[in-house]
Scaffold this active site. Structure first.
Site, PDB file in Angstrom:
ATOM      1  N   ASP A  89       8.708 -14.809 -54.227  1.00 39.55           N
ATOM      2  CA  ASP A  89       9.770 -15.437 -55.176  1.00 39.55           C
ATOM      3  C   ASP A  89      10.231 -14.406 -56.024  1.00 39.55           C
ATOM      4  O   ASP A  89      11.276 -14.430 -56.927  1.00 39.55           O
ATOM      5  CB  ASP A  89       9.286 -16.661 -56.024  1.00 39.55           C
ATOM      6  CG  ASP A  89       8.676 -17.727 -55.166  1.00 39.55           C
ATOM      7  OD1 ASP A  89       9.533 -18.009 -54.409  1.00 39.55           O
ATOM      8  OD2 ASP A  89       7.561 -18.160 -55.482  1.00 39.55           O
TER       9      ASP A  89
ATOM     10  N   CYS B 196      22.686  -0.875 -73.780  1.00 37.00           N
ATOM     11  CA  CYS B 196      23.406  -2.436 -73.885  1.00 37.00           C
ATOM     12  C   CYS B 196      24.122  -2.422 -72.612  1.00 37.00           C
ATOM     13  O   CYS B 196      24.431  -1.397 -71.668  1.00 37.00           O
ATOM     14  CB  CYS B 196      24.236  -2.530 -74.984  1.00 37.00           C
ATOM     15  SG  CYS B 196      25.574  -1.464 -75.381  1.00 37.00           S
TER      16      CYS B 196
ATOM     17  N   ASP C 203      10.323 -23.124 -56.305  1.00 33.95           N
ATOM     18  CA  ASP C 203       9.539 -22.980 -55.212  1.00 33.95           C
ATOM     19  C   ASP C 203       8.473 -24.050 -55.269  1.00 33.95           C
ATOM     20  O   ASP C 203       8.220 -24.565 -56.282  1.00 33.95           O
ATOM     21  CB  ASP C 203       8.635 -21.483 -55.612  1.00 33.95           C
ATOM     22  CG  ASP C 203       7.725 -21.322 -54.470  1.00 33.95           C
ATOM     23  OD1 ASP C 203       8.167 -21.553 -53.258  1.00 33.95           O
ATOM     24  OD2 ASP C 203       6.577 -20.848 -54.775  1.00 33.95           O
TER      25      ASP C 203
ATOM     26  N   CYS D 149      27.058   0.223 -72.309  1.00 33.73           N
ATOM     27  CA  CYS D 149      26.529   1.603 -71.860  1.00 33.73           C
ATOM     28  C   CYS D 149      26.494   1.485 -70.230  1.00 33.73           C
ATOM     29  O   CYS D 149      26.896   2.479 -69.589  1.00 33.73           O
ATOM     30  CB  CYS D 149      25.207   1.704 -72.336  1.00 33.73           C
ATOM     31  SG  CYS D 149      24.975   2.017 -74.201  1.00 33.73           S
TER      32      CYS D 149
END
Length: 712
Positions: free
Chosen positions: A612, A24, A433, A27
């Site tokens: 992108d 997580c 885009d 962490c």
């Protein structure tokens, strides 16, 4: 360990480690803070999806073994990062989880088979003492081994956390399961009334379902940077001093080497064109739909496709310093920053763990102090742990996300992670885009008569040029021209019905103009009048409607494109977007996303090209069309399987509805615990009733999750 250090020219060094056990955002924060505080360490970045910890060192004298020791003290194991070993470790973890899930399912079903006759005693069908004892021992024989085996995932995680002086969500789960088994054995040995082996293993079965789904979702999100690097050619053709051509591994190419790139091949490394004129397809790198003409001395970037004749390049960078590698590094950095997002369940867990521990401990200590015998006080404490078990809390978000993901799947949207829906619900700004997103992404022939199309088609079918392919699509199947010759950067010529014809630039065809636009071709037979063929990248039919729907929801928008100014301006006007920028490189798009984030905006990036990918990874949430490059799809959170842009609007609506349902579930879970926990502490709820109540609370949050199907 020093053999795994990578030294840089400025005297610094770096090392990559494979960290296991991190699950997580907490962490990540804990690991990076601890490692960054070590002497000689300048930076530490953990990618939660891949488990890769990139550590920057002040110099090569720093011993990486100290970093591994520090991670071990935190409760995480680490080793030098190796992609093959990382994949193998993830595969082992997946097999271990699915085996534990299968064992827990087997144990739950079969332990229940022996528990049901005992429960029948509640309805006046009492068993004899001997039969009852046998059923309890049979339930123990099946349920206890299965619970111990299936619970090792949680036990090991809890032990690592406690060794580091912290408590994660697995600690109360482990304590509850172990105490439930201990109480059950005690009751069985002492001929008590109830045993709860089935409850322990059923709890683990429910929790392992969530753990397995989390593992699968991470596997889908970890390969974006790897997919980008896979676009590089594995080898390159190098020309030596005698003019001999040989094939070498990509890693052996050095700046200054002379390379040859054949038509249709990808350029292996960044290089400068030595001679002639090249026609380069940069669509994956820049998003520009039309091929780029490169003259001698011009830069040809790694990953672009040579669409014309044989090229001779002088390498200007190594493979690890190429444009493609730079984009891959941007994507991985984006994935690392996005993995720091703290999910709703993680925030709730931060409050849940200390409160539940304190309540259970207070129940045991208070009951004993008030005169209860230790056995009864322990049963009450176990009842508190069971009745407040994080099943409802653990299902509050996943149940909603599963229903929301299923609804979006039916509408043509693939959701790759639960956290993606949470982030999507928060967005207030969308970056589009142009090519392949707001437009169809390929040149389409406009305004030409069928007669002209039919005349030009035999030559167009013999060419690989994007605009020639558009002519061939418009004409359909048919004959090819004979004796076809393609001239790099100019066009194609051949014989049609015995007459010589040309298709290409105006000067090449012999048109009476010296200007040739980038969105046109000329066609004509030798000695006859020439015809101009015009092309356009068609705007998607529902683009303007989708933009209007987003505006109605209070969301602002802009277009960031690598295409030319005129093309971007025309599309922006057509769909109704006021803000736009053209000619943007991948890093510039990524930096624009970072600036918006720094200004407090929650950005949704919608893109399809390689240019992108970095921006997709950096954005708060990201969507890619199904036609997008695989690397872009992996960098995105959601993938559209159809062409309709209105599905983006629906995805946002569903994500916002899912967030509301999840918050309602958290509210119910909190209310349930406020009522059930005191009842268990006062002895009104035994472990059996606690298990029923826990299951009932899970059922309520699941039913509430189904309401996401009903719309916004």
């Amino acid at each position: 360990m020093s053999a795994f250090l990578r030294k840089t020219d400025d005297g610094r060094a770096s090392v990559d480690l494979l960290v296991t056990g991190a699950r997580c955002a907490g962490c990540i924060s804990k690991i990076e803070r601890e490692v960054s505080g070590l002497p000689g360490v300048e930076s530490a970045r953990l990618n939660l999806s891949t488990g890769r910890l990139a550590v920057g060192l002040a110099n090569a004298r720093v011993d990486p073994a100290r970093i591994i020791s520090a991670l071990d003290r935190l409760g995480y194991s680490a080793a030098p990062f190796d992609p093959g070993a990382a994949t193998a470790q993830r595969d082992r973890e997946g097999r271990r989880l699915i085996l534990a899930l299968a064992v827990a399912g087997f144990g739950a079903m079969n332990a229940m088979m022996f528990s049901v006759p005992i429960w029948a005693g509640l309805f006046g069908q009492e068993l004899g003492p001997a039969t009852r004892a046998m059923m309890m021992w049979m339930s123990a024989a099946v349920g206890a081994p299965c619970a111990i085996f299936a619970g090792m995932t949680f036990f090991q995680s809890a032990w690592r956390s406690l060794r580091a002086g912290r408590a994660n969500m697995d600690v109360p789960i482990s304590v509850g399961v172990i105490l439930t088994l201990a109480i059950s054995f005690s009751e069985t040995i002492l001929n008590g009334r109830d045993a709860y082996f089935d409850a322990a293993v059923s709890l683990l079965f429910l929790l392992l379902i969530g753990r397995w789904l989390d593992h699968v979702l991470r596997a889908k999100a970890r390969s974006a940077a790897g997919d980008l690097l896979a676009l590089q050619a594995p080898t390159a053709r190098v020309v030596d001093a005698l003019g001999h051509e040989r094939t070498v591994p990509l890693g052996d190419v050095r700046p200054g080497d002379i390379l040859r790139v054949r038509p249709g091949d990808r350029i292996p490394v960044d290089g400068v064109l030595e001679a002639g004129e090249a026609l380069i397809d940069n669509s994956l790198l820049t998003g520009e739909s039309m091929p780029e003409r490169v003259t001698p001395g011009g830069l040809c970037r790694a990953g672009a496709v040579n669409t014309a004749g044989l090229l001779t390049l002088r390498a200007s960078a190594r493979s690890e310093d190429s444009t493609l590698s730079a984009i891959a590094r941007l994507v991985e950095a984006g994935a690392q920053s996005r993995s720091r997002y703290v999910r709703l369940a993680d925030r709730a867990a931060a409050l849940y763990v200390p409160v539940v521990h304190a309540a259970a401990l207070a129940t045991f200590a208070g009951g004993w102090a008030l005169g209860l015998d230790p056995r009864e006080a322990l049963i009450r404490a176990v009842a508190v742990l069971i009745v407040t078990c994080p099943c409802a809390l653990g299902l509050a978000v996943p149940a909603v996300q599963v229903v929301a993901s299923a609804r979006l799947f039916r509408r043509g949207v693939l959701v790759k992670s639960g956290a993606a829906l949470e982030r999507l619900a928060e967005i207030d700004h969308v970056v589009f885009d142009k090519t392949g997103v707001l437009t169809e992404g390929r040149p389409a022939l406009v305004g030409a008569s069928q007669t002209v199309i039919a005349m030009a088609a035999p030559l167009a079918r013999a060419s690989s040029h994007p605009m020639a392919r558009a002519v061939a699509r418009a004409a359909g199947e048919g004959p090819l021209a004979r004796d076809v010759v393609e001239h790099a950067g100019l066009g194609v010529e051949g014989l049609i019905g015995g007459r010589r014809a040309r298709l290409g630039r105006a000067a090449f065809v012999g048109a009476p103009t010296l200007r040739s636009g980038e969105t046109e071709l000329w066609f004509g037979f030798e000695g006859e009048t020439k015809v101009r063929l015009q092309f356009s990248d068609i705007v998607r039919p529902d683009a303007a409607a989708a933009i209007k729907a987003l505006e109605d929801r209070g969301i602002t928008m802009e277009i960031l494109s690598g295409d030319q100014v005129g093309a971007v301006s025309a599309v922006a006007d057509a769909v109704g977007v006021a803000g736009w920028k053209a000619g943007m490189l991948p890093q510039e798009k990524s930096e624009a996303i970072d600036r918006l984030a720094a200004a407090g905006r929650k950005v949704l990036m919608v893109g399809d090209g390689l240019n992108d990918a970095a921006a997709l990874a950096r954005a708060h949430a990201a969507i890619a069309p199904g036609s997008a490059l695989e690397a872009s799809q992996n960098a995105a959170d959601l993938v559209l399987t159809g062409d309709a842009l209105m599905t983006i609007v629906e995805a946002i609506d569903v994500a916002r509805a899912a967030r509301r349902r999840a918050l309602e579930n958290f509210g119910f879970a909190a209310l349930y615990n406020l009522v059930a926990a005191p009842a268990a502490m006062l002895g009104f709820v035994n472990p059996f009733v606690a298990a029923l109540a826990m299951s009932g609370s899970s059922l309520v949050v699941t039913i509430n999750a189904l309401r996401v199907r009903g719309g916004r």
